[in-house]
Design an enzyme around this catalytic site. Structure first.
Site, PDB file in Angstrom:
ATOM      1  N   THR A 101       0.815  -1.212   0.000  1.00  0.00           N
ATOM      2  CA  THR A 101       0.000   0.000   0.000  1.00  0.00           C
ATOM      3  C   THR A 101       0.849   1.263   0.000  1.00  0.00           C
ATOM      4  O   THR A 101       1.991   1.250   0.485  1.00  0.00           O
ATOM      5  CB  THR A 101      -0.899  -0.008   1.256  1.00  0.00           C
ATOM      6  OG1 THR A 101      -1.515   1.275   1.398  1.00  0.00           O
ATOM      7  CG2 THR A 101      -0.107  -0.279   2.539  1.00  0.00           C
ATOM      8  N   ASP A 102       0.254   2.366  -0.461  1.00  0.00           N
ATOM      9  CA  ASP A 102       0.952   3.660  -0.387  1.00  0.00           C
ATOM     10  C   ASP A 102       1.023   4.173   1.055  1.00  0.00           C
ATOM     11  O   ASP A 102       1.779   5.102   1.348  1.00  0.00           O
ATOM     12  CB  ASP A 102       0.291   4.697  -1.309  1.00  0.00           C
ATOM     13  CG  ASP A 102      -1.168   4.994  -0.987  1.00  0.00           C
ATOM     14  OD1 ASP A 102      -1.717   4.420  -0.026  1.00  0.00           O
ATOM     15  OD2 ASP A 102      -1.769   5.826  -1.704  1.00  0.00           O
ATOM     16  N   GLU A 103       0.218   3.581   1.953  1.00  0.00           N
ATOM     17  CA  GLU A 103       0.205   4.084   3.339  1.00  0.00           C
ATOM     18  C   GLU A 103       1.535   3.868   4.054  1.00  0.00           C
ATOM     19  O   GLU A 103       1.796   4.513   5.067  1.00  0.00           O
ATOM     20  CB  GLU A 103      -0.910   3.400   4.142  1.00  0.00           C
ATOM     21  CG  GLU A 103      -2.271   3.691   3.588  1.00  0.00           C
ATOM     22  CD  GLU A 103      -3.385   3.572   4.622  1.00  0.00           C
ATOM     23  OE1 GLU A 103      -4.524   3.405   4.192  1.00  0.00           O
ATOM     24  OE2 GLU A 103      -3.127   3.645   5.826  1.00  0.00           O
ATOM     25  N   TYR A 107      -1.917  -0.520  11.034  1.00  0.00           N
ATOM     26  CA  TYR A 107      -2.065  -1.191   9.732  1.00  0.00           C
ATOM     27  C   TYR A 107      -0.844  -0.928   8.845  1.00  0.00           C
ATOM     28  O   TYR A 107      -0.191  -1.863   8.361  1.00  0.00           O
ATOM     29  CB  TYR A 107      -3.348  -0.720   9.028  1.00  0.00           C
ATOM     30  CG  TYR A 107      -3.355  -1.027   7.536  1.00  0.00           C
ATOM     31  CD1 TYR A 107      -3.441  -2.349   7.080  1.00  0.00           C
ATOM     32  CD2 TYR A 107      -3.255  -0.006   6.589  1.00  0.00           C
ATOM     33  CE1 TYR A 107      -3.415  -2.633   5.712  1.00  0.00           C
ATOM     34  CE2 TYR A 107      -3.238  -0.286   5.227  1.00  0.00           C
ATOM     35  CZ  TYR A 107      -3.322  -1.602   4.794  1.00  0.00           C
ATOM     36  OH  TYR A 107      -3.298  -1.879   3.453  1.00  0.00           O
ATOM     37  N   LYS A 137       2.126  -3.407   7.361  1.00  0.00           N
ATOM     38  CA  LYS A 137       2.358  -3.590   5.917  1.00  0.00           C
ATOM     39  C   LYS A 137       3.808  -3.230   5.594  1.00  0.00           C
ATOM     40  O   LYS A 137       4.462  -3.910   4.794  1.00  0.00           O
ATOM     41  CB  LYS A 137       1.397  -2.719   5.096  1.00  0.00           C
ATOM     42  CG  LYS A 137      -0.048  -3.186   5.084  1.00  0.00           C
ATOM     43  CD  LYS A 137      -0.264  -4.567   4.467  1.00  0.00           C
ATOM     44  CE  LYS A 137      -0.094  -4.591   2.974  1.00  0.00           C
ATOM     45  NZ  LYS A 137      -0.480  -5.928   2.405  1.00  0.00           N
TER      46      LYS A 137
HETATM   47  P1  NAD Z   1      -9.768  -7.320   2.234  1.00  0.00           P
HETATM   48  O1  NAD Z   1      -9.735  -7.003   3.696  1.00  0.00           O
HETATM   49  O2  NAD Z   1     -10.991  -7.021   1.462  1.00  0.00           O
HETATM   50  O3  NAD Z   1      -9.449  -8.874   2.012  1.00  0.00           O
HETATM   51  C1  NAD Z   1      -8.436  -9.537   2.696  1.00  0.00           C
HETATM   52  C2  NAD Z   1      -8.599 -11.026   2.431  1.00  0.00           C
HETATM   53  O4  NAD Z   1      -7.514 -11.713   3.107  1.00  0.00           O
HETATM   54  C3  NAD Z   1      -9.888 -11.615   2.971  1.00  0.00           C
HETATM   55  O5  NAD Z   1     -10.468 -12.480   2.018  1.00  0.00           O
HETATM   56  C4  NAD Z   1      -9.462 -12.386   4.216  1.00  0.00           C
HETATM   57  O6  NAD Z   1     -10.285 -13.498   4.504  1.00  0.00           O
HETATM   58  C5  NAD Z   1      -8.059 -12.817   3.834  1.00  0.00           C
HETATM   59  N1  NAD Z   1      -7.208 -13.050   5.000  1.00  0.00           N
HETATM   60  C6  NAD Z   1      -7.055 -12.247   6.094  1.00  0.00           C
HETATM   61  N2  NAD Z   1      -6.212 -12.810   6.974  1.00  0.00           N
HETATM   62  C7  NAD Z   1      -5.804 -13.996   6.412  1.00  0.00           C
HETATM   63  C8  NAD Z   1      -4.908 -15.020   6.829  1.00  0.00           C
HETATM   64  N3  NAD Z   1      -4.285 -14.957   8.010  1.00  0.00           N
HETATM   65  N4  NAD Z   1      -4.714 -16.063   6.027  1.00  0.00           N
HETATM   66  C9  NAD Z   1      -5.352 -16.145   4.813  1.00  0.00           C
HETATM   67  N5  NAD Z   1      -6.220 -15.222   4.389  1.00  0.00           N
HETATM   68  C10 NAD Z   1      -6.436 -14.149   5.167  1.00  0.00           C
HETATM   69  O7  NAD Z   1      -8.498  -6.586   1.628  1.00  0.00           O
HETATM   70  P2  NAD Z   1      -8.343  -5.842   0.225  1.00  0.00           P
HETATM   71  O8  NAD Z   1      -8.883  -4.483   0.329  1.00  0.00           O
HETATM   72  O9  NAD Z   1      -8.810  -6.763  -0.851  1.00  0.00           O
HETATM   73  O10 NAD Z   1      -6.753  -5.717   0.169  1.00  0.00           O
HETATM   74  C11 NAD Z   1      -5.950  -6.741  -0.411  1.00  0.00           C
HETATM   75  C12 NAD Z   1      -4.495  -6.373  -0.264  1.00  0.00           C
HETATM   76  O11 NAD Z   1      -4.247  -5.126  -0.898  1.00  0.00           O
HETATM   77  C13 NAD Z   1      -4.035  -6.183   1.188  1.00  0.00           C
HETATM   78  O12 NAD Z   1      -2.744  -6.694   1.309  1.00  0.00           O
HETATM   79  C14 NAD Z   1      -4.041  -4.674   1.392  1.00  0.00           C
HETATM   80  O13 NAD Z   1      -3.084  -4.287   2.358  1.00  0.00           O
HETATM   81  C15 NAD Z   1      -3.648  -4.207   0.009  1.00  0.00           C
HETATM   82  N6  NAD Z   1      -4.152  -2.872  -0.351  1.00  0.00           N
HETATM   83  C16 NAD Z   1      -5.482  -2.582  -0.320  1.00  0.00           C
HETATM   84  C17 NAD Z   1      -5.946  -1.323  -0.724  1.00  0.00           C
HETATM   85  C18 NAD Z   1      -7.394  -0.954  -0.734  1.00  0.00           C
HETATM   86  O14 NAD Z   1      -7.721   0.186  -1.049  1.00  0.00           O
HETATM   87  N7  NAD Z   1      -8.314  -1.855  -0.422  1.00  0.00           N
HETATM   88  C19 NAD Z   1      -5.019  -0.375  -1.145  1.00  0.00           C
HETATM   89  C20 NAD Z   1      -3.653  -0.680  -1.097  1.00  0.00           C
HETATM   90  C21 NAD Z   1      -3.231  -1.955  -0.747  1.00  0.00           C
HETATM   91  O1  DAU Z   2      -4.112   4.042   0.590  1.00  0.00           O
HETATM   92  C1  DAU Z   2      -4.333   2.671   0.487  1.00  0.00           C
HETATM   93  C2  DAU Z   2      -5.171   2.205   1.651  1.00  0.00           C
HETATM   94  O2  DAU Z   2      -6.479   2.681   1.425  1.00  0.00           O
HETATM   95  C3  DAU Z   2      -5.163   0.698   1.833  1.00  0.00           C
HETATM   96  O3  DAU Z   2      -3.870   0.270   2.141  1.00  0.00           O
HETATM   97  C4  DAU Z   2      -6.127   0.271   2.933  1.00  0.00           C
HETATM   98  O4  DAU Z   2      -6.199  -1.143   2.979  1.00  0.00           O
HETATM   99  C5  DAU Z   2      -7.488   0.836   2.611  1.00  0.00           C
HETATM  100  O5  DAU Z   2      -8.385   0.533   3.657  1.00  0.00           O
HETATM  101  C6  DAU Z   2      -7.415   2.350   2.404  1.00  0.00           C
HETATM  102  O6  DAU Z   2      -7.123   3.054   3.635  1.00  0.00           O
HETATM  103  P1  DAU Z   2      -7.876   4.403   4.026  1.00  0.00           P
HETATM  104  O7  DAU Z   2      -7.823   4.568   5.484  1.00  0.00           O
HETATM  105  O8  DAU Z   2      -7.422   5.525   3.174  1.00  0.00           O
HETATM  106  O9  DAU Z   2      -9.358   4.000   3.507  1.00  0.00           O
HETATM  107  P2  DAU Z   2     -10.807   4.187   4.152  1.00  0.00           P
HETATM  108  O10 DAU Z   2     -11.795   3.794   3.102  1.00  0.00           O
HETATM  109  O11 DAU Z   2     -10.930   3.560   5.491  1.00  0.00           O
HETATM  110  O12 DAU Z   2     -10.887   5.764   4.344  1.00  0.00           O
HETATM  111  C7  DAU Z   2     -10.705   6.651   3.254  1.00  0.00           C
HETATM  112  C8  DAU Z   2     -10.762   8.076   3.812  1.00  0.00           C
HETATM  113  O13 DAU Z   2     -12.115   8.334   4.261  1.00  0.00           O
HETATM  114  C9  DAU Z   2      -9.863   8.288   5.014  1.00  0.00           C
HETATM  115  O14 DAU Z   2      -9.343   9.612   4.967  1.00  0.00           O
HETATM  116  C10 DAU Z   2     -10.810   8.172   6.213  1.00  0.00           C
HETATM  117  C11 DAU Z   2     -12.134   8.661   5.649  1.00  0.00           C
HETATM  118  N1  DAU Z   2     -13.342   8.034   6.240  1.00  0.00           N
HETATM  119  C12 DAU Z   2     -13.416   6.678   6.281  1.00  0.00           C
HETATM  120  C13 DAU Z   2     -14.514   6.044   6.835  1.00  0.00           C
HETATM  121  C14 DAU Z   2     -14.579   4.539   6.909  1.00  0.00           C
HETATM  122  C15 DAU Z   2     -14.396   8.825   6.693  1.00  0.00           C
HETATM  123  O15 DAU Z   2     -14.329  10.072   6.631  1.00  0.00           O
HETATM  124  N2  DAU Z   2     -15.479   8.202   7.243  1.00  0.00           N
HETATM  125  C16 DAU Z   2     -15.586   6.846   7.356  1.00  0.00           C
HETATM  126  O16 DAU Z   2     -16.606   6.343   7.894  1.00  0.00           O
END
Ligand code: NAD
Ligand code: DAU
Length: 353
Positions: free
Chosen positions: A132-134, A158, A162
Site C-alpha cells: 500500500t501507499d500508506e 495497519y 504492511k
Molecule cells: P480485504 O480485507 O478485502 O481482504 C483480505 C482477504 O484476506 C480476505 O479475504 C481475508 O479473509 C483474507 N485473509 C485475512 N487474513 C488472512 C490469513 N491470516 N490467512 C489467509 N487469508 C487471510 O483486503 P483488500 O482491500 O482486498 O486488500 C488486499 C491487499 O491489498 C491487502 O494486502 C491490502 O493491504 C492491500 N491494499 C489494499 C488497498 C485498498 O484500497 N483496499 C489499497 C492498497 C493496498
Molecule cells: O491508501 C491505500 C489504503 O487505502 C489501503 O492500504 C487500505 O487497505 C485501505 O483501507 C485504504 O485506507 P484508508 O484509510 O485511506 O481508507 P478508508 O476507506 O478507510 O478511508 C478513506 C478516507 O475516508 C480516510 O481519509 C478516512 C475517511 N473516512 C473513512 C470512513 C470509513 C471517513 O471520513 N469516514 C468513514 O466512515
C-alpha cells in the site's frame, strides 16, 4: 497454476475473476475467510475447475508447505492481509499476526519450495507482494507525490505492519535471492468492496437513510484507483516486472474525502432519487480518526514508463460504474452486512461524537 492469497477479499476476488476471464491458467485461492472474505463473490466460479479454493491461514506453515507441494504454483500473488485502518486502531494484534507473521510464514514456505525447484522453474518463479501507499506516511498539500524512493514512514498499526511485510519481502530477495516483486497502490474502489471502507460505506448508508459519517473536516486527500485497473497493473508487474523492484500503482485521482462523498451523493440523486431532498442532507461530521493521515498521492510514472501500464478509468467513469454496481447488487451488500458487521459499526461509530 498461480497461488493467490486473500482471493476471497475485495481486490483478491476481483483479481481472480479478471485472471480467469483472460486466461485458462488455474488459480489456487488460499484464504482464511475472515469477516472480509466472502465466497459469494466467487460464486460464478463454483463449477469451474480452473478455480481451486483452500481455506487456510497464511500463518499456518504446515498448511502452506502442503499447498505448495501439492499444487506446485509457478507464482504467488499475495493479497491476504488485515486491511482496514480503523480496525487496526481498535485491535492491532491481528494485523501484526497476519500482515507480519503471516507474510513471514508464506515467504518461508515459498523459499523452501523454490529452493527445491529444477533450475528452469526456479528462474521463472515469482512472489508478488501487494502492498500500500500508506507505508510512505502522510503528505502535506504541497509535497510531491510518493515515488518508489520515498522513505517508509508508516503512521497506523495497519501501515506499520504492511511496511514490516514489505521489508521482509525485500530482505528475502537480497539475502536469499527469492524472485520477488512489490506493488504499492493507492485507495482501491469498485465492485465487491466490504462496506467498512469509505465508498461502499457511504453508498450503503445513503441507501439505508443513515448518516454519512465524515471524519474530521473531510479535507483529507486520497488517490483513487479503480480495482480493475489495479488488477491489470498486477498482471503487468507479474509478467514483466524487474526482480527485487517496487512499483507504485495509482489512479491520478487525488480527491478530498468530502468531494468523494458529494460526488457519490450526486450520482445517487440521479440514479435513485429520494422522495425529497438530496443524499447530501445525510452528511454528518464525526470525531476524526486518531493519527489520520492528511494526504496520499502516487506518482505512477515508473509503471507507465517501464511496463506500459496506465489506468483506463477516470474517477468519474469508475465511480459511476461502482455506484451502478452497488445499486444492481444490493443482495451482495446485504449478505456481507452480517451480525459481525453490525458489531463493527457499533465499535467504530457508536462512541464518536
Ligand atoms: P480485504 O480485507 O478485502 O481482504 C483480505 C482477504 O484476506 C480476505 O479475504 C481475508 O479473509 C483474507 N485473509 C485475512 N487474513 C488472512 C490469513 N491470516 N490467512 C489467509 N487469508 C487471510 O483486503 P483488500 O482491500 O482486498 O486488500 C488486499 C491487499 O491489498 C491487502 O494486502 C491490502 O493491504 C492491500 N491494499 C489494499 C488497498 C485498498 O484500497 N483496499 C489499497 C492498497 C493496498
Ligand atoms: O491508501 C491505500 C489504503 O487505502 C489501503 O492500504 C487500505 O487497505 C485501505 O483501507 C485504504 O485506507 P484508508 O484509510 O485511506 O481508507 P478508508 O476507506 O478507510 O478511508 C478513506 C478516507 O475516508 C480516510 O481519509 C478516512 C475517511 N473516512 C473513512 C470512513 C470509513 C471517513 O471520513 N469516514 C468513514 O466512515
Amino acid at each position: 497454476m498461480i497461488l493467490v492469497t486473500g482471493g476471497a477479499g475485495f481486490i483478491g476476488a476481483n483479481f481472480v475473476l479478471d485472471w480467469l476471464e483472460g486466461s485458462d491458467e488455474p488459480v489456487l485461492n488460499v484464504d482464511k475467510l475472515t469477516y472480509a472474505g466472502n465466497l459469494g463473490t466467487l460464486k460464478s466460479l463454483k463449477d469451474d475447475a480452473r478455480h481451486v479454493f483452500a481455506r487456510a491461514d497464511i500463518c499456518d506453515r504446515a498448511a502452506m508447505d502442503e499447498l505448495f507441494a501439492k499444487h506446485k504454483p509457478r507464482a504467488v500473488v499475495h493479497f491476504a492481509a488485515e486491511s482496514h485502518v480503523d480496525r487496526s486502531i481498535h485491535g492491532p494484534a491481528d494485523f501484526v499476526q497476519t500482515n507480519v507473521v503471516g507474510t513471514f510464514t508464506l515467504l518461508e514456505a515459498a523459499r523452501t519450495y523454490w529452493n527445491a525447484l529444477p533450475e528452469a522453474e526456479k528462474q521463472a518463479f515469482r512472489f508478488l507482494h501487494v502492498s500500500t501507499d500508506e507505508v510512505f506516511g502522510s503528505l502535506s498539500a504541497t509535497d510531491p507525490q510518493f515515488s518508489e524512493t520515498t522513505p517508509c514512514a508508516p503512521n497506523s498499526p495497519y501501515s506499520a505492519t504492511k511496511a514490516g511485510s514489505d521489508h521482509l519481502v525485500r530482505a528475502y530477495h537480497h539475502t536469499y535471492g527469492l524472485p520477488v516483486l512489490t506493488t504499492n497502490c493507492s485507495n482501491n474502489y469498485g465492485p465487491y468492496q466490504f462496506p467498512e471502507k469509505l465508498i461502499p460505506l457511504m453508498i450503503a448508508n445513503a441507501l439505508a437513510g443513515k448518516p454519512l459519517p465524515v471524519y474530521g473536516d473531510g479535507q483529507n486527500v486520497r488517490d483513487w484507483l479503480y480495482v480493475g485497473d489495479h488488477c491489470a497493473a498486477i498482471r503487468e508487474v507479474l509478467a514483466k516486472g524487474k526482480l527485487g523492484e517496487t512499483y507504485n500503482v495509482g489512479g491520478w485521482n487525488e480527491k478530498k474525502n468530502l468531494e468523494v462523498v458529494h460526488t457519490l451523493c450526486d450520482l445517487l440523486d440521479q440514479k435513485k432519487p429520494k422522495a425529497s431532498g438530496s443524499y447530501r442532507d445525510q452528511i454528518a461530521y464525526v470525531t476524526d480518526r486518531p493519527g489520520h493521515d492528511r494526504r496520499y498521492a502516487i506518482d505512477a510514472r515508473k509503471l507507465e514508463r517501464e511496463l506500459g501500464w496506465k489506468p483506463a478509468e477516470t474517477f468519474e467513469t469508475g465511480l459511476a460504474k461502482t455506484v451502478q454496481w452497488y445499486l444492481d447488487n444490493q443482495a451482495w451488500a446485504d449478505e456481507v452486512a452480517s451480525g459481525e458487521y453490525r458489531k463493527w459499526v457499533e465499535t467504530n461509530y457508536g462512541q464518536r461524537a
